[in-house]
Motif scaffolding. Structure first.
Motif, mmCIF file in Angstrom:
data_model
loop_
_atom_site.group_PDB
_atom_site.id
_atom_site.type_symbol
_atom_site.label_atom_id
_atom_site.label_comp_id
_atom_site.label_asym_id
_atom_site.label_seq_id
_atom_site.Cartn_x
_atom_site.Cartn_y
_atom_site.Cartn_z
ATOM 1 N N MET A 43 13.081 8.924 -15.466
ATOM 2 C CA MET A 43 13.904 7.897 -14.818
ATOM 3 C C MET A 43 13.740 7.920 -13.305
ATOM 4 N N LEU A 44 13.636 9.127 -12.731
ATOM 5 C CA LEU A 44 13.428 9.246 -11.286
ATOM 6 C C LEU A 44 12.086 8.647 -10.880
ATOM 7 N N TRP A 45 11.044 8.956 -11.656
ATOM 8 C CA TRP A 45 9.710 8.451 -11.326
ATOM 9 C C TRP A 45 9.642 6.932 -11.476
ATOM 10 N N ASN A 46 10.324 6.386 -12.509
ATOM 11 C CA ASN A 46 10.377 4.935 -12.662
ATOM 12 C C ASN A 46 11.088 4.275 -11.483
ATOM 13 N N LYS A 47 12.146 4.928 -10.999
ATOM 14 C CA LYS A 47 12.874 4.404 -9.837
ATOM 15 C C LYS A 47 11.965 4.371 -8.609
ATOM 16 N N ILE A 48 11.188 5.438 -8.423
ATOM 17 C CA ILE A 48 10.252 5.492 -7.290
ATOM 18 C C ILE A 48 9.201 4.398 -7.410
ATOM 19 N N ILE A 49 8.657 4.231 -8.626
ATOM 20 C CA ILE A 49 7.603 3.232 -8.844
ATOM 21 C C ILE A 49 8.120 1.815 -8.568
ATOM 22 N N TYR A 54 8.349 -3.111 -5.151
ATOM 23 C CA TYR A 54 9.007 -4.182 -4.393
ATOM 24 C C TYR A 54 8.632 -4.122 -2.912
ATOM 25 N N GLU A 55 8.481 -2.916 -2.397
ATOM 26 C CA GLU A 55 8.109 -2.792 -0.981
ATOM 27 C C GLU A 55 6.681 -3.256 -0.734
ATOM 28 N N PHE A 56 5.751 -2.833 -1.602
ATOM 29 C CA PHE A 56 4.351 -3.235 -1.441
ATOM 30 C C PHE A 56 4.181 -4.731 -1.685
ATOM 31 N N LYS A 57 4.972 -5.279 -2.615
ATOM 32 C CA LYS A 57 4.886 -6.713 -2.895
ATOM 33 C C LYS A 57 5.303 -7.517 -1.661
ATOM 34 N N ILE A 69 -2.242 -0.660 -7.838
ATOM 35 C CA ILE A 69 -3.359 0.096 -7.264
ATOM 36 C C ILE A 69 -2.838 1.064 -6.211
ATOM 37 N N PHE A 70 -1.955 0.568 -5.343
ATOM 38 C CA PHE A 70 -1.437 1.393 -4.252
ATOM 39 C C PHE A 70 -0.401 2.393 -4.746
ATOM 40 N N ILE A 71 0.340 2.038 -5.799
ATOM 41 C CA ILE A 71 1.273 3.003 -6.399
ATOM 42 C C ILE A 71 0.490 4.142 -7.049
ATOM 43 N N SER A 72 -0.615 3.829 -7.700
ATOM 44 C CA SER A 72 -1.471 4.867 -8.292
ATOM 45 C C SER A 72 -2.063 5.758 -7.210
ATOM 46 N N LEU A 73 -2.472 5.142 -6.110
ATOM 47 C CA LEU A 73 -3.004 5.900 -4.970
ATOM 48 C C LEU A 73 -1.945 6.850 -4.423
ATOM 49 N N PHE A 74 -0.732 6.352 -4.264
ATOM 50 C CA PHE A 74 0.390 7.182 -3.803
ATOM 51 C C PHE A 74 0.631 8.347 -4.756
ATOM 52 N N SER A 75 0.594 8.075 -6.058
ATOM 53 C CA SER A 75 0.862 9.116 -7.062
ATOM 54 C C SER A 75 -0.196 10.214 -7.023
ATOM 55 N N THR A 196 9.648 23.875 3.094
ATOM 56 C CA THR A 196 10.443 22.649 2.929
ATOM 57 C C THR A 196 9.853 21.517 3.767
ATOM 58 N N LEU A 197 9.461 21.853 5.000
ATOM 59 C CA LEU A 197 8.828 20.858 5.871
ATOM 60 C C LEU A 197 7.523 20.358 5.271
ATOM 61 N N GLU A 198 6.738 21.266 4.713
ATOM 62 C CA GLU A 198 5.466 20.881 4.093
ATOM 63 C C GLU A 198 5.677 19.976 2.877
ATOM 64 N N SER A 199 6.768 20.228 2.140
ATOM 65 C CA SER A 199 7.093 19.355 1.007
ATOM 66 C C SER A 199 7.382 17.941 1.496
ATOM 67 N N ALA A 200 8.113 17.841 2.617
ATOM 68 C CA ALA A 200 8.392 16.522 3.199
ATOM 69 C C ALA A 200 7.107 15.870 3.705
ATOM 70 N N VAL A 201 6.241 16.673 4.324
ATOM 71 C CA VAL A 201 4.957 16.155 4.826
ATOM 72 C C VAL A 201 4.097 15.647 3.669
ATOM 73 N N ALA A 202 4.120 16.355 2.530
ATOM 74 C CA ALA A 202 3.345 15.940 1.359
ATOM 75 C C ALA A 202 3.769 14.558 0.883
ATOM 76 N N ILE A 203 5.080 14.299 0.901
ATOM 77 C CA ILE A 203 5.588 12.980 0.477
ATOM 78 C C ILE A 203 5.262 11.927 1.526
ATOM 79 N N ILE A 204 5.528 12.260 2.791
ATOM 80 C CA ILE A 204 5.343 11.284 3.881
ATOM 81 C C ILE A 204 3.886 10.869 4.012
ATOM 82 N N GLN A 205 2.952 11.833 3.930
ATOM 83 C CA GLN A 205 1.537 11.517 4.112
ATOM 84 C C GLN A 205 0.996 10.651 2.974
ATOM 85 N N SER A 206 1.441 10.907 1.750
ATOM 86 C CA SER A 206 1.006 10.060 0.629
ATOM 87 C C SER A 206 1.572 8.647 0.792
ATOM 88 N N TYR A 207 2.810 8.563 1.283
ATOM 89 C CA TYR A 207 3.433 7.253 1.508
ATOM 90 C C TYR A 207 2.722 6.500 2.638
#
Length: 221
Positions: A43-49, A54-57, A69-75, A196-207
């Protein structure tokens, strides 16, 4: 010292060719998606997707399925960034081999699509609106260079951010054997905060990678 420090980013060390297998570990997390009763992770992953969709659209300006395509790239980037945070797992996104493989085909396909289907629109992008006539030749050169280096900046940004955090964690961790008990406790707390900072960086950089790719795509339409 430097050779030992950077050996963690050398795909030919430790487990040899198995290092690149860390890129495929993400597929082990996919089977729960096929359960009849959705899990909290599902459910969390579906919410993220759906949020990313909606943002990419909005960025692309069309209600097409190209956002996937871009959601797959992010994942892919997100999973690989997180896998690199585990001990003794090779960080494939710290290598230009991986990041350029993601950035270069995307940028090349955008350029081919834009120049073949929207040639006048692409020429118009080379000269920003309101540019004085005397500066137009220089602006064309600058815009062309900035357009050509886009895949390189995408790839280097992701690789550099992954390498920097991992090197800092390694450098601090190597000093542990020379510290007193009080300093070791401080070091552990610092390492946890850095992780913890690296975990945030991992999310931010993929985004960031996915959003910039989306913006580059929207420019050729």
């Amino acid at each position: 010292m430097m050779t030992n420090l950077f050996s963690t980013f050398d795909p030919s060390t430790n487990f040899g060719s198995l290092n690149w297998m860390s890129t495929l570990i993400m597929f082990l997390l996919i089977p729960p998606f096929f359960w009849l009763i959705p899990s909290r992770f599902n459910m969390l992953w579906n919410k993220i997707i759906f949020t990313l969709h909606y943002e990419f659209k909005t960025l692309i300006g069309k209600s097409s399925g190209s956002t996937m395509i871009f959601i797959s790239l992010f994942s892919i980037i997100l999973f690989n960034n997180f896998m690199g945070l585990f001990p003794y797992i090779f960080t494939s996104t710290s290598h230009l081999t991986m990041t350029l493989t993601l950035a270069l085909p995307l940028w090349l396909s955008f350029m081919l699509f834009g120049w073949i289907n929207n040639t006048i629109h692409m020429f118009a992008h080379l000269v920003p609106q309101g540019t004085p006539p005397i500066l137009m030749p220089f602006m064309v050169c600058i815009e062309t260079i900035s357009n050509v280096i886009r895949p390189g900046t995408l790839a280097v940004r992701l690789s550099a951010n992954m390498i920097a955090g991992h090197l800092l964690l390694t450098l601090l961790g190597n000093t542990g054997s020379m510290l007193s008990m009080i300093m070791i406790n401080i070091l552990i707390i610092t390492q946890i905060l850095l992780l913890t900072l690296e975990s945030a960086v991992a999310i931010i950089q993929s985004y960031v990678f996915a959003v910039l790719s989306t913006l580059y795509s929207s420019e050729v339409n």
